[in-house]
Design a protein around this motif. Structure first.
Motif, PDB file in Angstrom:
ATOM      1  N   GLN A 118       1.060  -1.112   0.266  1.00 30.28           N
ATOM      2  CA  GLN A 118       0.107  -0.092   0.148  1.00 30.28           C
ATOM      3  C   GLN A 118       0.791   1.623  -0.080  1.00 30.28           C
ATOM      4  N   TYR A 157       0.561   4.245  -2.736  1.00 29.50           N
ATOM      5  CA  TYR A 157       0.620   5.327  -2.273  1.00 29.50           C
ATOM      6  C   TYR A 157       1.640   6.941  -3.050  1.00 29.50           C
ATOM      7  N   ARG A 167      -4.766   0.505  -5.468  1.00 27.68           N
ATOM      8  CA  ARG A 167      -4.897   0.423  -4.310  1.00 27.68           C
ATOM      9  C   ARG A 167      -6.473   0.009  -4.104  1.00 27.68           C
ATOM     10  N   SER A 198      -5.912  -3.106  -2.446  1.00 27.74           N
ATOM     11  CA  SER A 198      -5.353  -3.410  -1.228  1.00 27.74           C
ATOM     12  C   SER A 198      -6.303  -3.288  -0.011  1.00 27.74           C
ATOM     13  N   GLU A 199      -6.935  -2.033  -0.461  1.00 33.36           N
ATOM     14  CA  GLU A 199      -7.981  -1.832   0.576  1.00 33.36           C
ATOM     15  C   GLU A 199      -8.879  -2.494   0.977  1.00 33.36           C
ATOM     16  N   THR A 226      -6.869  -5.702   3.100  1.00 30.76           N
ATOM     17  CA  THR A 226      -6.979  -4.481   4.384  1.00 30.76           C
ATOM     18  C   THR A 226      -7.867  -5.178   4.544  1.00 30.76           C
TER      19      THR A 226
END
Length: 248
Positions: free
Chosen positions: A34, A38, A60, A63-64, A67
């Protein structure tokens, strides 16, 4: 019988330990990924083309989502064990008011009315506040998602014998029996839900929390008639010792 119970307990603890270890191990490389994503989005190491930007944005989002899945797994693992709870006395009407306040702006945006029904002077419940907030937030979030503009969500609390009964009632679309019967299963997602709605662990975690606290959770619903999720919690007994542990 004692041997079987002990074996089942040991297997459950082993499962929790493995799940916690794997989840934590996954979070470390995921956090690193992550950070790299970014940095790419901030174009610290070079400008991105439009096509590259689209790809990185997708990375992104994925990946979120990963998470969120790992966080849900950790929550599910912790929820079934009361040793992780720090119990505190709370008045039911305060819990409902706090939950309503957390969803005030969302309900305004969606033109949904939220009401509270709780008699004054209800006895206190002894709860892990952060975990009970999770329960209310999950149930209210589901109600908001399936309640159309102009609808109403009602938060209720009433004492029944030695139990406090809470409810989250909506005037939404409701659900058929085949969906209702699977709602509290791990990773179950009702047909037609968007990918952003999660992976189907929220209600499983709710059930684990309430069960660990000695209560029950159920749902009443039918198509076109809205849904009511209600759960019970034992009332604090005067001679019951306070229990406290680590907050998570």
């Amino acid at each position: 019988i004692l041997k079987d119970v002990t074996l089942a307990h040991e297997q459950q603890e082993l499962k929790r330990s493995v799940l916690a270890t794997v989840s934590h191990q996954l979070k470390t490389p995921l956090t690193s990924l992550q950070m790299s994503i970014y940095l790419l989005l901030e174009e610290k190491i070079g400008k991105l083309s439009a096509e590259q930007l689209d790809l990185v944005m997708s990375m992104r989002e994925d990946s979120e989502r990963l998470t969120a899945i790992i966080d849900d797994l950790l929550d599910l693992n912790r929820a079934s064990s009361q040793k992780h709870f720090r119990l505190e006395p709370r008045r039911p009407e305060i819990l409902l008011q706090d939950a309503k306040e957390r969803f005030r702006s969302v309900c305004l945006d969606k033109d949904i009315k939220m009401e509270i029904e709780a008699a004054p002077g209800l006895p206190e419940v002894t709860v892990p506040v952060n975990r009970i907030n999770y329960v209310f937030d999950n149930l209210i979030d589901n109600a908001v998602r399936f309640t159309p503009a102009g609808g109403t969500i009602t938060l209720k609390a009433e004492a029944r014998g030695n139990l406090m009964r809470f409810a989250v009632q909506d005037t939404g679309s409701g659900m058929p029996e085949e969906v209702r019967s699977h709602l509290f299963e791990h990773f179950y997602r009702a047909p037609g839900q968007e990918a952003s709605s999660g992976v189907g662990l929220g209600l499983s975690i709710v059930k684990e929390i309430i069960t660990a606290l000695g209560g029950t959770v159920e749902v009443e619903s039918s198509e076109g008639n809205g849904s009511t999720f209600h759960f019970t919690l034992p009332l604090k007994q005067d001679n019951q010792p306070e229990r406290s542990s680590v907050v998570w």
